[in-house]
Design a protein around this motif. Structure first.
Motif, mmCIF file in Angstrom:
data_model
loop_
_atom_site.group_PDB
_atom_site.id
_atom_site.type_symbol
_atom_site.label_atom_id
_atom_site.label_comp_id
_atom_site.label_asym_id
_atom_site.label_seq_id
_atom_site.Cartn_x
_atom_site.Cartn_y
_atom_site.Cartn_z
ATOM 1 N N ALA A 1 -18.574 9.395 4.535
ATOM 2 C CA ALA A 1 -18.773 10.779 4.141
ATOM 3 C C ALA A 1 -17.572 11.669 4.430
ATOM 4 O O ALA A 1 -17.423 12.733 3.824
ATOM 5 N N GLU A 2 -16.699 11.267 5.370
ATOM 6 C CA GLU A 2 -15.578 12.120 5.755
ATOM 7 C C GLU A 2 -14.280 11.786 5.019
ATOM 8 O O GLU A 2 -13.233 12.342 5.337
ATOM 9 N N ALA A 3 -14.349 10.914 4.010
ATOM 10 C CA ALA A 3 -13.128 10.504 3.308
ATOM 11 C C ALA A 3 -12.441 11.691 2.641
ATOM 12 O O ALA A 3 -11.222 11.878 2.771
ATOM 13 N N ASP A 4 -13.196 12.499 1.912
ATOM 14 C CA ASP A 4 -12.592 13.642 1.222
ATOM 15 C C ASP A 4 -12.023 14.648 2.216
ATOM 16 O O ASP A 4 -10.962 15.242 1.974
ATOM 17 N N ALA A 5 -12.725 14.843 3.336
ATOM 18 C CA ALA A 5 -12.219 15.767 4.348
ATOM 19 C C ALA A 5 -10.888 15.275 4.922
ATOM 20 O O ALA A 5 -9.991 16.075 5.216
ATOM 21 N N LEU A 6 -10.756 13.967 5.096
ATOM 22 C CA LEU A 6 -9.483 13.407 5.570
ATOM 23 C C LEU A 6 -8.360 13.687 4.581
ATOM 24 O O LEU A 6 -7.251 14.078 4.968
ATOM 25 N N ARG A 7 -8.647 13.488 3.296
ATOM 26 C CA ARG A 7 -7.619 13.752 2.278
ATOM 27 C C ARG A 7 -7.215 15.218 2.275
ATOM 28 O O ARG A 7 -6.025 15.551 2.161
ATOM 29 N N HIS B 1 0.798 -1.224 0.000
ATOM 30 C CA HIS B 1 0.000 0.000 0.000
ATOM 31 C C HIS B 1 0.835 1.280 0.000
ATOM 32 O O HIS B 1 0.270 2.372 0.038
ATOM 33 N N GLY B 2 2.147 1.149 -0.040
ATOM 34 C CA GLY B 2 2.985 2.335 -0.065
ATOM 35 C C GLY B 2 2.994 3.120 1.224
ATOM 36 O O GLY B 2 3.339 4.307 1.252
ATOM 37 N N VAL B 3 2.625 2.488 2.330
ATOM 38 C CA VAL B 3 2.615 3.164 3.628
ATOM 39 C C VAL B 3 4.058 3.319 4.117
ATOM 40 O O VAL B 3 4.824 2.352 4.089
ATOM 41 N N PRO B 4 4.466 4.499 4.558
ATOM 42 C CA PRO B 4 5.848 4.669 5.031
ATOM 43 C C PRO B 4 6.135 3.801 6.248
ATOM 44 O O PRO B 4 5.344 3.779 7.197
ATOM 45 N N ALA B 5 7.262 3.108 6.214
ATOM 46 C CA ALA B 5 7.608 2.194 7.305
ATOM 47 C C ALA B 5 8.566 2.813 8.305
ATOM 48 O O ALA B 5 8.938 2.166 9.289
ATOM 49 N N ASP B 6 8.942 4.082 8.093
ATOM 50 C CA ASP B 6 9.974 4.707 8.927
ATOM 51 C C ASP B 6 9.399 5.642 9.979
ATOM 52 O O ASP B 6 10.119 6.481 10.529
ATOM 53 N N ARG B 7 8.103 5.540 10.268
ATOM 54 C CA ARG B 7 7.481 6.421 11.259
ATOM 55 C C ARG B 7 6.324 5.690 11.931
ATOM 56 O O ARG B 7 5.812 4.695 11.386
ATOM 57 N N PRO B 8 5.891 6.142 13.098
ATOM 58 C CA PRO B 8 4.760 5.492 13.757
ATOM 59 C C PRO B 8 3.504 5.546 12.879
ATOM 60 O O PRO B 8 3.197 6.580 12.277
ATOM 61 N N LEU B 9 2.779 4.437 12.841
ATOM 62 C CA LEU B 9 1.560 4.344 12.050
ATOM 63 C C LEU B 9 0.356 4.309 12.971
ATOM 64 O O LEU B 9 0.258 3.450 13.858
ATOM 65 N N VAL B 10 -0.546 5.256 12.772
ATOM 66 C CA VAL B 10 -1.786 5.349 13.534
ATOM 67 C C VAL B 10 -2.913 4.818 12.657
ATOM 68 O O VAL B 10 -3.087 5.268 11.518
ATOM 69 N N LEU B 11 -3.679 3.877 13.181
ATOM 70 C CA LEU B 11 -4.726 3.223 12.400
ATOM 71 C C LEU B 11 -6.110 3.617 12.896
ATOM 72 O O LEU B 11 -6.337 3.754 14.094
ATOM 73 N N PHE B 12 -7.034 3.767 11.941
ATOM 74 C CA PHE B 12 -8.468 3.875 12.234
ATOM 75 C C PHE B 12 -9.181 2.879 11.334
ATOM 76 O O PHE B 12 -8.868 2.763 10.144
ATOM 77 N N ALA B 13 -10.180 2.165 11.884
ATOM 78 C CA ALA B 13 -10.972 1.225 11.089
ATOM 79 C C ALA B 13 -12.440 1.422 11.415
ATOM 80 O O ALA B 13 -12.824 1.394 12.587
ATOM 81 N N GLY B 14 -13.250 1.625 10.397
ATOM 82 C CA GLY B 14 -14.683 1.817 10.593
ATOM 83 C C GLY B 14 -15.245 2.767 9.556
ATOM 84 O O GLY B 14 -14.533 3.200 8.636
ATOM 85 N N ARG B 15 -16.532 3.085 9.675
ATOM 86 C CA ARG B 15 -17.155 4.048 8.771
ATOM 87 C C ARG B 15 -16.556 5.429 8.989
ATOM 88 O O ARG B 15 -16.338 5.852 10.123
ATOM 89 N N LEU B 16 -16.316 6.119 7.905
ATOM 90 C CA LEU B 16 -15.702 7.440 7.992
ATOM 91 C C LEU B 16 -16.798 8.490 8.078
ATOM 92 O O LEU B 16 -17.155 9.135 7.098
ATOM 93 N N ASP B 17 -17.357 8.649 9.265
ATOM 94 C CA ASP B 17 -18.401 9.644 9.455
ATOM 95 C C ASP B 17 -18.312 10.218 10.865
ATOM 96 O O ASP B 17 -17.473 9.799 11.671
#
Length: 435
Positions: A284-290, A237-253
């Motif tokens: 619904a919040e996907a574009d706002a995240l980007r 997925h091209g996620v950078p491996a050289d820094r802490p990764l914070v995850l969220f899983a669920g509906r983006l609202d």
């Protein structure tokens, strides 16, 4: 053998939400090794879902999924990206009504077409005919979610032309759906709920003697630490491996606290910390995240359980600001994969923790600065982050029940209590030929 029909009026698919996955796991446990329930009485279990076409999926001789087509699907009312679960809004489902008399126990899990059909069919049974046992479980605060989606829909349809319309629709939707839920649950002899607060609310309406707990389980074979997951996440997925990764899983609202999380991570980055947000889900919040995070966020979309487990194991922190969860299985899954979890104080999800502060971090206020402070505390202190991750995995292994255990201790006693099996069989082969 008691025949049980569980009515899950949601579309079933590889990326379905926690409600669907919950009943998939219970069914797998009921199928058990050799097709028998482990350490419990045998039942004949049929879990009814919605599907694009009618079909049956056999898990064992006595456990199966049946997918029935919706009569009036809610897909036309989804807000953004079609991220909401699709249900059936019809007042009656004739096909389900024809199949229900095969079963001794009818287990409601929602408050739309399947539940309404079950209650109507039970009340209209022939005089002297066998009476089904109606039970239910509450998995999601549907009235609260409906209020949030009503605001999204008002914004989409009215484009701000009627100020206050969203608030009016939200309040009305929540009030109507809460009344509908309680009315349907009033026909059930037993109602299961996952949290003490949820059980207390139901007890005020139904009586404490009719309310019991239903925990969520965890599949430790699927969700576990995996040292190879980080490099795989970077490679795929091209996620950078050289820094802490914070995850969220669920509906983006907004119901999940996504706007709060976006602002918190932006604050962390603004303080000069290197971090990256990984997001599994749509909404619904996907574009706002980007817009808020640009190259510092990777949006993976909805993922099936197997891929999601690998994503969990490749990250460091699971940040979940939601206050609307009844259980929040994603928190238990993240802990089982060895992530440090950040949760809002007072949320039901904190019940997965046994030592708040050691096996997970609780943030007191829904304030981006406080969430950023909590994230920075972990990012800046690798030793603390490693300790919290280790304790989270230990808690998951030692304190979180398996699906087998929850099935045997919470569900089977309700399904089999005082029931005289009718001996009917649920459909096998093709559902279309089982009328």
């Amino acid at each position: 053998m008691t025949s049980v029909a569980v009515l899950v009026e949601l579309m079933r698919g590889s990326t379905s939400g926690g409600h669907v996955k919950c009943w998939e796991r219970f069914a797998e446990s009921a199928a058990g090794p050799g097709g028998r329930v482990p350490h419990g009485p045998d039942v004949d279990l049929t879990v009814y879902f919605l599907g694009e076409r009618e079909r049956v999926e056999e898990l064992s001789a006595h456990v199966r999924f049946v997918m029935l087509r919706p009569v009036l699907a809610s897909s036309a009312l989804t807000s953004a990206d079609g991220a909401e679960d699709v249900t059936d809004l019809a007042p009656h489902h004739r096909r389900l009504a024809a199949l229900l008399p095969r079963h001794d126990v009818w287990h409601l899990t929602h408050s739309f077409a399947y539940a309404a059909t079950a209650v109507r069919r039970a009340r209209a049974r022939p005089r002297g005919g066998p009476a089904p046992r109606l039970v239910a479980s509450v998995h999601t605060d549907v009235p609260l979610l409906a209020s949030v989606y009503s605001r999204y829909l008002a914004d989409r349809w009215l484009h701000g032309s009627r100020p206050g319309a969203g608030d009016f629709l939200a309040a009305r939707a929540e009030r109507l759906l809460r009344r509908r839920r309680d009315r349907l649950l009033g026909h059930c002899e037993r109602v299961l709920a996952p949290t003490p607060d949820g059980r207390a609310e139901l007890a005020r309406t139904l009586g404490a003697d009719r309310v019991a707990p239903l925990r969520r389980g965890i599949d430790h074979r699927r969700f576990r630490p995996d040292p190879a997951a980080r490099s795989r996440l970077a490679r795929e997925h091209g996620v950078p491996a050289d820094r802490p990764l914070v995850l969220f899983a669920g509906r983006l609202d907004a119901t999940k606290g996504v706007p709060l999380l976006a602002e918190s991570v932006r604050t962390v980055l603004g303080r000069g910390r290197a971090a990256h947000l990984v997001v599994a889900g749509r909404g619904a919040e996907a574009d706002a995240l980007r817009r808020a995070l640009g190259p510092d966020v990777t949006l993976l979309g909805n993922l099936p359980q197997e891929r999601l487990a690998r994503v969990y194991a490749g990250c460091d922190v699971f940040a979940f600001p939601s206050r609307t969860e009844t259980s929040g299985n994603v928190v238990a899954e993240a802990m089982a994969c060895g992530l440090a979890v950040l949760l809002p104080e007072g949320a039901h999800t904190t019940e997965w923790l046994t030592e708040p502060g050691r096996d997970g971090v609780v943030v007191r206020h829904d304030d981006p600065t406080e969430w950023a402070d909590a994230l920075c505390a972990l990012v800046d202190r690798p030793g603390l982050l490693a300790a919290v991750r280790h304790r989270a995995a230990v808690t998951a292994r030692t304190a979180h029940p398996s699906w087998d255990r929850v099935l045997v201790e919470d569900l089977l006693p309700v399904w089999t209590a005082g029931a005289a099996p009718r001996g009917g069989r649920a459909p096998r082969g093709t559902a279309a030929g089982a009328a």
